[in-house]
Design a protein around this motif. Structure first.
Motif, PDB file in Angstrom:
ATOM      1  N   ALA A  67       0.836  -1.203   0.000  1.00 24.32           N
ATOM      2  CA  ALA A  67       0.000   0.000   0.000  1.00 24.32           C
ATOM      3  C   ALA A  67       0.870   1.253   0.000  1.00 24.32           C
ATOM      4  O   ALA A  67       0.605   2.219  -0.728  1.00 24.32           O
ATOM      5  N   THR A  68       1.943   1.225   0.803  1.00 24.30           N
ATOM      6  CA  THR A  68       2.844   2.376   0.847  1.00 24.30           C
ATOM      7  C   THR A  68       3.497   2.602  -0.508  1.00 24.30           C
ATOM      8  O   THR A  68       3.590   3.733  -0.979  1.00 24.30           O
ATOM      9  N   LEU A  69       3.914   1.496  -1.139  1.00 22.20           N
ATOM     10  CA  LEU A  69       4.559   1.624  -2.449  1.00 22.20           C
ATOM     11  C   LEU A  69       3.604   2.268  -3.453  1.00 22.20           C
ATOM     12  O   LEU A  69       4.002   3.113  -4.265  1.00 22.20           O
ATOM     13  N   LEU A  70       2.332   1.896  -3.358  1.00 23.10           N
ATOM     14  CA  LEU A  70       1.329   2.465  -4.248  1.00 23.10           C
ATOM     15  C   LEU A  70       1.210   3.979  -4.011  1.00 23.10           C
ATOM     16  O   LEU A  70       1.194   4.780  -4.956  1.00 23.10           O
ATOM     17  N   LEU A  71       1.165   4.352  -2.734  1.00 24.79           N
ATOM     18  CA  LEU A  71       1.095   5.779  -2.385  1.00 24.79           C
ATOM     19  C   LEU A  71       2.326   6.518  -2.905  1.00 24.79           C
ATOM     20  O   LEU A  71       2.226   7.622  -3.456  1.00 24.79           O
ATOM     21  N   VAL A  72       3.500   5.875  -2.711  1.00 28.91           N
ATOM     22  CA  VAL A  72       4.743   6.485  -3.175  1.00 28.91           C
ATOM     23  C   VAL A  72       4.692   6.710  -4.683  1.00 28.91           C
ATOM     24  O   VAL A  72       5.076   7.774  -5.184  1.00 28.91           O
ATOM     25  N   SER A  73       4.181   5.708  -5.410  1.00 28.60           N
ATOM     26  CA  SER A  73       4.123   5.854  -6.864  1.00 28.60           C
ATOM     27  C   SER A  73       3.229   7.033  -7.231  1.00 28.60           C
ATOM     28  O   SER A  73       3.524   7.780  -8.166  1.00 28.60           O
ATOM     29  N   ALA A  74       2.138   7.224  -6.476  1.00 30.34           N
ATOM     30  CA  ALA A  74       1.261   8.366  -6.748  1.00 30.34           C
ATOM     31  C   ALA A  74       2.003   9.676  -6.502  1.00 30.34           C
ATOM     32  O   ALA A  74       1.886  10.628  -7.290  1.00 30.34           O
ATOM     33  N   VAL A  75       2.800   9.730  -5.421  1.00 27.78           N
ATOM     34  CA  VAL A  75       3.556  10.942  -5.120  1.00 27.78           C
ATOM     35  C   VAL A  75       4.559  11.237  -6.236  1.00 27.78           C
ATOM     36  O   VAL A  75       4.645  12.370  -6.735  1.00 27.78           O
ATOM     37  N   VAL A  76       5.309  10.186  -6.658  1.00 27.39           N
ATOM     38  CA  VAL A  76       6.300  10.375  -7.725  1.00 27.39           C
ATOM     39  C   VAL A  76       5.624  10.849  -9.013  1.00 27.39           C
ATOM     40  O   VAL A  76       6.070  11.798  -9.667  1.00 27.39           O
ATOM     41  N   PHE A  77       4.495  10.205  -9.348  1.00 23.85           N
ATOM     42  CA  PHE A  77       3.779  10.595 -10.558  1.00 23.85           C
ATOM     43  C   PHE A  77       3.305  12.041 -10.471  1.00 23.85           C
ATOM     44  O   PHE A  77       3.440  12.822 -11.418  1.00 23.85           O
ATOM     45  N   LEU A 126       8.199  23.089  12.321  1.00 26.75           N
ATOM     46  CA  LEU A 126       6.883  23.723  12.373  1.00 26.75           C
ATOM     47  C   LEU A 126       5.815  22.794  11.797  1.00 26.75           C
ATOM     48  O   LEU A 126       4.787  22.511  12.428  1.00 26.75           O
ATOM     49  N   LEU A 127       6.072  22.314  10.565  1.00 28.34           N
ATOM     50  CA  LEU A 127       5.113  21.431   9.898  1.00 28.34           C
ATOM     51  C   LEU A 127       4.930  20.126  10.683  1.00 28.34           C
ATOM     52  O   LEU A 127       3.795  19.708  10.955  1.00 28.34           O
ATOM     53  N   GLY A 128       6.055  19.511  11.043  1.00 25.86           N
ATOM     54  CA  GLY A 128       6.000  18.207  11.714  1.00 25.86           C
ATOM     55  C   GLY A 128       5.320  18.291  13.068  1.00 25.86           C
ATOM     56  O   GLY A 128       4.435  17.488  13.375  1.00 25.86           O
ATOM     57  N   THR A 129       5.724  19.279  13.877  1.00 25.61           N
ATOM     58  CA  THR A 129       5.119  19.415  15.201  1.00 25.61           C
ATOM     59  C   THR A 129       3.645  19.776  15.078  1.00 25.61           C
ATOM     60  O   THR A 129       2.801  19.224  15.787  1.00 25.61           O
ATOM     61  N   GLY A 130       3.336  20.687  14.159  1.00 27.11           N
ATOM     62  CA  GLY A 130       1.948  21.102  13.974  1.00 27.11           C
ATOM     63  C   GLY A 130       1.067  19.916  13.594  1.00 27.11           C
ATOM     64  O   GLY A 130       0.042  19.655  14.220  1.00 27.11           O
ATOM     65  N   LEU A 131       1.519  19.164  12.581  1.00 28.12           N
ATOM     66  CA  LEU A 131       0.742  18.014  12.128  1.00 28.12           C
ATOM     67  C   LEU A 131       0.658  16.934  13.210  1.00 28.12           C
ATOM     68  O   LEU A 131      -0.391  16.319  13.397  1.00 28.12           O
ATOM     69  N   GLY A 132       1.773  16.736  13.920  1.00 27.34           N
ATOM     70  CA  GLY A 132       1.804  15.720  14.971  1.00 27.34           C
ATOM     71  C   GLY A 132       0.792  16.033  16.064  1.00 27.34           C
ATOM     72  O   GLY A 132       0.034  15.167  16.501  1.00 27.34           O
ATOM     73  N   SER A 138      -5.113   8.627   8.699  1.00 28.43           N
ATOM     74  CA  SER A 138      -4.794   8.990   7.313  1.00 28.43           C
ATOM     75  C   SER A 138      -3.560   9.891   7.245  1.00 28.43           C
ATOM     76  O   SER A 138      -2.734   9.733   6.351  1.00 28.43           O
ATOM     77  N   VAL A 139      -3.409  10.824   8.188  1.00 30.32           N
ATOM     78  CA  VAL A 139      -2.199  11.651   8.181  1.00 30.32           C
ATOM     79  C   VAL A 139      -0.975  10.768   8.413  1.00 30.32           C
ATOM     80  O   VAL A 139       0.046  10.900   7.726  1.00 30.32           O
ATOM     81  N   SER A 140      -1.087   9.833   9.342  1.00 29.06           N
ATOM     82  CA  SER A 140       0.052   8.959   9.639  1.00 29.06           C
ATOM     83  C   SER A 140       0.448   8.120   8.429  1.00 29.06           C
ATOM     84  O   SER A 140       1.638   7.949   8.155  1.00 29.06           O
ATOM     85  N   ARG A 141      -0.558   7.583   7.713  1.00 25.66           N
ATOM     86  CA  ARG A 141      -0.237   6.771   6.540  1.00 25.66           C
ATOM     87  C   ARG A 141       0.486   7.604   5.474  1.00 25.66           C
ATOM     88  O   ARG A 141       1.459   7.175   4.887  1.00 25.66           O
ATOM     89  N   LEU A 142       0.001   8.828   5.254  1.00 32.12           N
ATOM     90  CA  LEU A 142       0.622   9.698   4.258  1.00 32.12           C
ATOM     91  C   LEU A 142       2.071   9.993   4.640  1.00 32.12           C
ATOM     92  O   LEU A 142       2.982   9.950   3.811  1.00 32.12           O
ATOM     93  N   MET A 143       2.295  10.253   5.933  1.00 33.92           N
ATOM     94  CA  MET A 143       3.649  10.537   6.409  1.00 33.92           C
ATOM     95  C   MET A 143       4.542   9.313   6.234  1.00 33.92           C
ATOM     96  O   MET A 143       5.707   9.433   5.876  1.00 33.92           O
ATOM     97  N   ASP A 144       3.973   8.115   6.490  1.00 29.32           N
ATOM     98  CA  ASP A 144       4.744   6.881   6.291  1.00 29.32           C
ATOM     99  C   ASP A 144       5.179   6.753   4.845  1.00 29.32           C
ATOM    100  O   ASP A 144       6.309   6.355   4.556  1.00 29.32           O
ATOM    101  N   ALA A 145       4.256   7.100   3.925  1.00 25.26           N
ATOM    102  CA  ALA A 145       4.599   7.004   2.503  1.00 25.26           C
ATOM    103  C   ALA A 145       5.729   7.969   2.172  1.00 25.26           C
ATOM    104  O   ALA A 145       6.688   7.612   1.490  1.00 25.26           O
ATOM    105  N   ARG A 180       6.642  11.991  13.272  1.00 27.08           N
ATOM    106  CA  ARG A 180       6.606  10.749  14.053  1.00 27.08           C
ATOM    107  C   ARG A 180       6.903  11.010  15.518  1.00 27.08           C
ATOM    108  O   ARG A 180       6.192  10.548  16.409  1.00 27.08           O
ATOM    109  N   ILE A 181       7.990  11.732  15.757  1.00 30.18           N
ATOM    110  CA  ILE A 181       8.399  11.996  17.136  1.00 30.18           C
ATOM    111  C   ILE A 181       7.373  12.869  17.840  1.00 30.18           C
ATOM    112  O   ILE A 181       6.964  12.593  18.971  1.00 30.18           O
ATOM    113  N   ALA A 182       6.937  13.941  17.150  1.00 29.86           N
ATOM    114  CA  ALA A 182       5.999  14.872  17.775  1.00 29.86           C
ATOM    115  C   ALA A 182       4.693  14.166  18.108  1.00 29.86           C
ATOM    116  O   ALA A 182       4.140  14.340  19.198  1.00 29.86           O
TER     117      ALA A 182
END
Lengths: 316, 270
Positions: A17-27, B90-96, B109-116, B154-156
């Protein structure tokens, strides 16, 4: 047993799932370009009709999400388009360069991992003594400076002052042993130094955490020698965290090779990617970027798998 | 008196680190004024001169004063890195904080986006961004800031989630305080200290990334030059072991090692 399998599967799913998200970001980033790429390709003299025809041919008139799906499909099917800079299929270019980078990474791993474990274990065994602070100081030094500095110093010492090696790597098709060493010595040395720094630091931390547990105190009180305490009692319990540290440090290779390949003119995938940046060769760039992200994700996944497998609480 | 207190608190390496960090901040502010020559001024017909009284760090590949170029270049390295580290903090602490006090769905959803974002290696992200938008100082600031935001986040978030469980927060919540008040007045003040340490480390990472990009020729563009560009442009002096290439490299090292030593001593003594 089922819990482990379930955990591993869930972890694998999350990576995909992360790889898919990453591909969207790169695109997204590579398609946010201001200006019209087609106009740029054809130059000012092109008539609007020609521009329109090429746009249609390249599928640029479709909505963004459709283009993304096409792009993803072509990437997965192994035919990710043609390089703009030299009109060769991207797959061919990558297939030529990727094995070289993997060789470099492989040799570096073989050199760096045992060395890092040794350094980390020695530092942990002498925790709090002068040996430990000297090792930790050196390790901090290597980690805190940019890779190109380590590379420059290595060239300065081994190629300029001592004249043992040449500073430029070239890999002839069938190298003799001497040529092989000549090619790989400096890049591997530089990459290994930085890698050993990172890995040794994490290995030391993982081992020291174990050494502070009550069962270690028990072993010491029982009269076990320091070497036995570390190797027989602490090390088996630190294998998981250490394997985790090794995989995480190896993921550093993904960024490190970029600098090293450019400095030593090593014809690998990272120098190909840097060239694609200077040429604004997007089909090639996208593929290289996705390869690096996938490689990174695989190593992070391996790190997590090591952590899961080594947790005895999950082994029932 | 003050020096003695500082020494007791930080130790020898900590004081050394602090001194180096302060030196670089001063140089980045005053460097262009104090430099003996202009950064573009050709001071000698000989290139790659060794150190001498006349040219303290020798001359570069065009016969310019290396010392002056380093004093001029420091402000790009230190300035961009400071601004980018602030942006990331600023961004990281604010979002955290936002994630920690928001609903589970938002947090997730914010966490998943940050993981990506976290799984795109920094250099690769920077290369893709530079290819797409071309290199400029505002863009470098944005890239280096954004690429370290997920780490700060992540840390924040972890800190904020922990603090959120503490009794006095529960009391404030029971009192009927709003989420914004809780986040800003109760949780945030308790995060400042660890976040400042993190800020120092991010600063070092950003200096490393920025100099690496400049070294590849993709960072700060001529006629401006940061410390990484100085190493790049003098690469041909490597065979003569000219100070023109060693000095800027050593400058970067002293900056990053200095900040590292200082932060280590802060952590160790608490």
């Amino acid at each position: 047993m089922t819990t482990i399998v379930e955990l591993l599967l869930r972890r694998l799913g999350a990576s995909l799932a992360t790889l898919l998200l990453v591909s969207a970001v790169v695109f997204l980033i590579t398609n946010l370009l201001p200006g019209d790429p087609v106009q740029e390709m054809l130059g000012q003299a092109a008539t609007p009709e020609v521009v329109e025809a090429l746009r249609a041919k390249l599928g640029l008139n479709e909505p963004a999400y459709l283009r993304y799906l096409h792009w993803l499909g072509s990437m997965l099917s192994g035919s990710p388009g043609v390089s703009i800079a030299n009109n060769m299929p991207v797959a061919e270019l990558v297939a030529d360069r990727l094995p070289r980078s993997l060789t470099l990474a492989g040799i570096t791993t073989v050199v760096a991992v045992p060395l890092a474990l040794l350094v980390g274990i020695v530092a942990a065994m002498h925790h709090g003594t002068r040996t430990d602070s000297i090792i930790s100081g050196l390790v901090m030094f290597v980690v805190a400076v940019p890779e190109f500095l380590v590379a420059t110093v290595a060239v300065l010492i081994f190629a300029v002052k001592l004249r043992w090696l040449s500073a430029v790597s070239y890999a002839p098709p069938d190298p003799t042993l001497a040529e092989f060493l000549e090619t790989y010595a400096l890049p591997v040395l530089t990459l290994s130094l930085v890698l050993v720094g990172q890995m040794a630091r994490m290995t030391r931390a993982a081992l020291i955490e174990q050494l502070q547990q009550p069962y270690i105190e028990m072993a010491v009180l029982k009269g076990a020698s320091p070497a036995r305490v570390v190797l027989r009692h602490a090390l088996p319990n630190a294998v998981g965290p250490i394997a985790n540290a090794v995989a995480l440090s190896l993921s550093y290779l993904m960024g490190g090779v970029v600098i090293i390949e450019v400095i030593f003119n090593y014809p690998g995938i990272a120098s190909l990617m840097v060239d694609s940046v200077t040429n604004r060769d997007f089909p090639l760039l996208q593929v290289c970027a996705m390869l690096f992200c996938a490689g990174y994700l695989i190593l992070v996944l391996l790190a997590d798998v090591a952590a899961i497998l080594s947790n005895p609480r999950l082994r029932k | 008196m003050f020096v003695k207190q500082l020494y007791r608190r930080l130790g020898l390496s900590g004081c050394l680190g602090l001194a180096l960090a302060v030196l670089w901040i001063l140089l980045s502010l005053l460097g262009p004024v104090l430099a003996p020559h202009g950064p573009g001024e050709i001071v000698d017909y000989e290139v790659f001169l060794p150190m001498s009284a006349e040219h303290p760090l020798g001359t570069d590949y065009l016969g310019r004063s290396v010392l002056s170029r380093i004093m001029d270049g420091a402000r790009f390295t230190v300035g961009i890195a400071l601004a980018a580290a602030s942006l990331a903090a600023l961004l990281g602490t604010g979002l955290g904080l936002f994630s920690a006090v928001s609903s589970k769905a938002v947090d997730e959803s914010v966490s998943r986006l940050m993981d990506a974002l976290l799984s795109i290696p920094n250099k690769i992200f920077a290369l893709v961004m530079i290819a797409a938008f071309g290199s400029s100082i505002p863009l470098l600031l944005l890239i280096t800031g954004v690429t370290y935001t997920p780490g700060v986040y992540r840390i924040a978030r972890a800190l904020a989630v922990n603090i959120n469980q503490v009794d006095y927060i529960q009391v404030a919540r029971a009192r009927g305080e709003g989420r914004l008040y809780l986040a800003v007045s109760e949780v945030l003040p308790n995060m400042v200290h660890p976040m400042l340490t993190d800020f120092g480390l991010r600063f070092v990472y950003i200096v490393l990334l920025l100099s690496s990009l400049s070294f590849l020729g993709l960072g700060v563009q001529p006629p401006n030059a940061d410390l990484g560009s100085l190493v790049r442009e003098n690469m041909s002096g490597l065979w003569e072991a000219a100070p023109a290439i060693i000095a800027p490299a050593a400058a970067i090292a002293s900056l990053t090692i200095g900040v590292n030593l200082f932060i280590d001593s802060l952590r160790g003594r608490r």
